[in-house]
Design an enzyme around this catalytic site. Structure first.
Site, PDB file in Angstrom:
ATOM      1  N   ARG A  18       0.812  -1.215   0.000  1.00 46.35           N
ATOM      2  CA  ARG A  18       0.000   0.000   0.000  1.00 46.35           C
ATOM      3  C   ARG A  18       0.858   1.283   0.000  1.00 46.35           C
ATOM      4  NH1 ARG A  18      -4.115  -1.221   4.767  1.00 46.35           N
ATOM      5  NH2 ARG A  18      -2.206  -2.168   5.579  1.00 46.35           N
ATOM      6  N   ASN A  36      -7.016  -3.122   1.526  1.00 48.26           N
ATOM      7  CA  ASN A  36      -6.973  -4.579   1.571  1.00 48.26           C
ATOM      8  C   ASN A  36      -8.394  -5.118   1.596  1.00 48.26           C
ATOM      9  OD1 ASN A  36      -4.183  -4.615   1.725  1.00 48.26           O
ATOM     10  ND2 ASN A  36      -4.150  -4.690   3.961  1.00 48.26           N
TER      11      ASN A  36
END
Length: 787
Positions: A18, A36
């Site tokens: 990320r 996620n």
């Protein structure tokens, strides 16, 4: 302006994915978000076409080091959103059918620099980590991989750690185990009477105390990443000997941890491939060939030509070597012989109190104990011996052409080197090494870990697979715990071959060579010297070593001298045939000939009488074709090893006497009976006996024997090729941990034009059985052979 949705599947959580995407989005002035979802990463992004193209290329070409992308799916031409920035959103869960969890990773270079930098706030902090390193599998309780779902949830981050954790530009952004000495776990030092000696976090005095205790000859029980280690100074032969006696481990080699690669090279030969594995982010124990005349005490690995070395893989062990007071440690599993490693502090104090002088626990809970992995290098490729820390629970994908949803399969594995396997669609998840299911402690560990996998992978099986041997605890577990589900029993050696096929992404028909100690065959005899043809669905036994008796059953596995008697008993040079010859006359001749050749010199006449009587009458003497038992029988005949102190010890020590293939080989006889080739070993035994009588050196006999087995493998495969035209040969089974035999088989087969496949991702021993079981059942399901 264009808007894309991107779903990335694989090991993409807890590895810095990320933050990388966030930085790239900022770089290319893109808007949207990333989050996620279960174990996937989902990106909703919009911007100009060129920027999006560069964005996608950068992700694909330079993903985070620890990530593994299995699938990268892009949906284009979506309706534009009202995004004003790029954000990282909270995780979602929609019960995705696939799950990916990163294994535990060794300390990275950045963290290593920090803990040895006196100006850094994590100086001498034993639990330092970031998105590129540290614990993963050992601390996770359930998915998604967020701090609240790990054993780190009890530690509230301090302001400084939280600031790093929330900063997308920091390498600790969403590093779930992140902590420091102010807010994180700490270590303590106790004596064996539970008297505290010292407590600290980044206090250099704690490490100094532990170093001092080790240098004074103490045995330490140290809580590591996946469980307790027993640690002592490898240069102190007295303390190493004491550890052997306390642990009741008289011969099995100890693992070593060295400060750096140069120390390892003092004692072992290390090629480039071995060095690469030693230094990678898994840091397994690597078995390396000893240097001749190295000055390390023989007590560490008695009668063994290999030493098992690893480099430090946690901040704690890095710091322990940092002051240059210690450069070499014995670091062995913190357990009682044949039991699982301890991972709970209270249980460790109780279970290891007679083994360790001091204890070094910490208050970071281990949710799943995980032992160190063991590997070798064969022909410049990694060859796994024990698959555990650093590898588990990385998925192994089986290529199946299926349009329908696959069933959930729990494969229970075998009895020795035990583990199990579950699947999420075509991803196979092999558990960590459990050990031999021979005691309650190991069986409890096995059952606990199955429940853990079912929980973290959100897995509920619909089919249970197990070995054909009904007395295996893994088979009993399958039948007792899942009475309402479909139970499928798979032949042991077919599972071996299937596992190696999965390991090499093979499909179609192959020649399979499965050599090991034992596995129940279709005829209820004990197999272990088998040649098959077949695929993942089915197999045909096309050749095997002639049966001989296994006197005393499992006792013969621990006492190879029984096998020596079994192989010798039927030789005409030892006993006279004929109905008029009574047992007593045959036995007296047998003893006379054995003593003349100085065979079985440590075994009394009375013990030999009992065994030959069992064989002669067929009492408790099942039949076996095992090549593993043949190696052990030869070892005993040569007076190398009559009793195994650990599994396969006599065969290991026979290989240690191997020199080269330049001494020729023994005669052998192959014949066909009912369309199956049978290998008669009697000429081999005669040749060994004759060489013993001629005082031939043991090293030469060992070399000739190894060459003989290699020639037989090549001979049988060549005969099969003439019949079936198959050129792919798969080698599996515990006997192929004998690297001298393995390399020679590969060489001979390749010289004949065969394409040879060996293990790489999973062990060649019974640690591969469960994944082979899964592959067979999934393949049968795909091909309509299962309902």
């Amino acid at each position: 302006m264009l808007r894309y949705n991107i779903t990335i599947t694989g090991i993409v959580q807890g590895v810095g994915f990320r933050p990388l995407v966030y930085k790239l989005a900022k770089k290319y002035n893109l808007h949207g978000y990333i989050k996620n979802i279960d174990s996937d990463v989902f990106i909703d992004v919009q911007g100009n076409k060129k920027a999006l193209k560069n964005f996608i290329n950068d992700i694909n070409n330079n993903p985070p080091e620890l990530s593994e992308i299995e699938n990268f799916e892009v949906t284009k031409d979506l309706i534009l959103g009202k995004f004003v920035d790029f954000e990282i959103l909270k995780s979602d869960s929609i019960n995705n059918i696939k799950t990916y969890i990163s294994p535990d990773i060794s300390i990275c270079e950045d963290c290593e620099k920090e803990i040895t930098d006196v100006t850094d706030r994590r100086y001498y902090y034993s639990f330092s980590n970031c998105t590129n390193c540290g614990p993963r599998f050992t601390i996770i309780k359930k998915m998604p991989y967020d701090r609240i779902n790990t054993t780190m949830h009890i530690f509230d981050m301090c302001k400084k750690c939280y600031k790093e954790y929330k900063n997308p530009n920091d390498r600790r952004y969403h590093a779930q185990p992140t902590a420091c000495s102010t807010c994180g776990p700490n270590i303590k030092v106790y004596d064996k009477y539970k008297n505290i000696q010292y407590s600290g976090n980044n206090d250099i005095k704690t490490i100094y105390l532990i170093e001092d205790l080790i240098l004074k000859g103490n045995i330490m029980a140290i809580k590591g990443l996946g469980g307790y280690h027993l640690v002592c100074n490898a240069r102190n032969s007295k303390v190493v000997f004491s550890l052997r006696k306390r642990k009741k481990r008289d011969f099995k080699p100890f693992a070593l941890m060295a400060e750096n690669i140069d120390i390892i090279k003092e004692y072992c030969y290390v090629n480039k491939s071995e060095e690469k594995i030693l230094k990678n982010n898994i840091r397994p124990i690597v078995l390396l060939k000893k240097r001749i005349n190295n000055n390390l005490t023989e007590i560490i690995a008695p009668s063994n030509k290999y030493l098992g070395f690893m480099l430090p893989y946690t901040p704690f062990y890095k710091l322990l070597f940092n002051e240059n007071k210690i450069d070499l440690l014995v670091v062995t599993s913190g357990n009682v012989s044949n039991e699982p490693i301890f991972y709970d502090d209270k249980a460790a104090f109780e279970g290891l109190k007679f083994l360790a002088d001091y204890f070094v626990p910490n208050n970071r809970e281990i949710n799943s104990r995980t032992d160190d992995s063991v590997a070798m290098v064969v022909n410049d490729k990694e060859y796994i011996i024990r698959r555990s820390r650093g590898y588990v629970p990385k998925a192994i994908t089986i290529n199946l052409n299926s349009k329908s949803r696959l069933p959930g399969i729990l494969s229970c594995g075998g009895e020795l080197k035990s583990n199990f396997c579950i699947n999420k669609e075509n991803n196979l998840y092999l558990s960590q090494h459990i050990g031999d299911l021979e005691n309650l402690e190991s069986f409890d560990f096995y059952c606990e870990t199955i429940e853990l996998f079912k929980n973290i992978f959100n897995f509920n099986p619909t089919i249970i697979v197990c070995d054909m041997h009904n007395n295996y605890l893994s088979t009993k577990y399958a039948k007792q715990e899942y009475p309402g589900l479909k139970i499928i029993q798979i032949q042991h050696h077919h599972a071996h071959i299937a596992a190696c096929m999965v390991d090499n992404n093979l499909s179609g028909e192959v020649i399979g060579v499965a050599f090991d100690g034992s596995g129940l065959g279709l005829d209820n005899n004990i197999w272990g010297g088998e040649f098959f043809t077949g695929d993942l669905c089915n197999f045909e036994r096309i050749a095997y070593f002639n049966y001989t008796h296994l006197p005393g059953g499992e006792r013969a596995i621990k006492e190879p001298w029984r096998m020596a008697i079994s192989y010798l008993w039927d030789l005409e040079i030892f006993i006279q045939k004929g109905e008029d010859i009574c047992f007593e006359e045959k036995f007296l001749l047998f003893i006379k000939e054995i003593r003349k050749r100085n065979i079985l010199r440590q075994i009394s006449d009375e013990k030999i009488r009992i065994i030959v009587n069992m064989i002669d009458k067929g009492v408790n003497s099942p039949l076996t074709s095992s090549v593993g038992r043949l190696f052990e029988g030869i070892s005993s005949m040569l007076n190398i090893r009559d009793v195994n102190n650990y599994e396969g010890q006599s065969a290991v020590e026979l290989e240690n006497r191997f020199l080269s293939n330049s001494f020729g080989y023994y005669n052998y006889y192959i014949y066909m009976e009912e369309s199956v080739y049978k290998i008669d070993f009697t000429e081999i035994i005669k040749g060994v006996v004759d060489d013993i009588l001629c005082n031939t050196k043991i090293d030469e006999i060992s070399s000739k024997f190894h060459e003989t087995i290699s020639q037989i493998v090549c001979d049988i495969c060549s005969r099969i090729h003439k019949i079936k035209g198959l050129k792919k040969v798969v080698l599996s089974g515990g006997v192929f941990q004998n690297i001298s035999l393995l390399k020679r088989c590969i060489q001979l087969l390749e010289n004949k034009g065969f394409e040879v496949f060996i293990h790489n991702k999973v062990p060649t021993n019974d640690g591969c059985i469960s994944i082979g079981q899964s592959a067979i059942v999934l393949s049968r399901f795909i091909n309509g052979l299962l309902e």
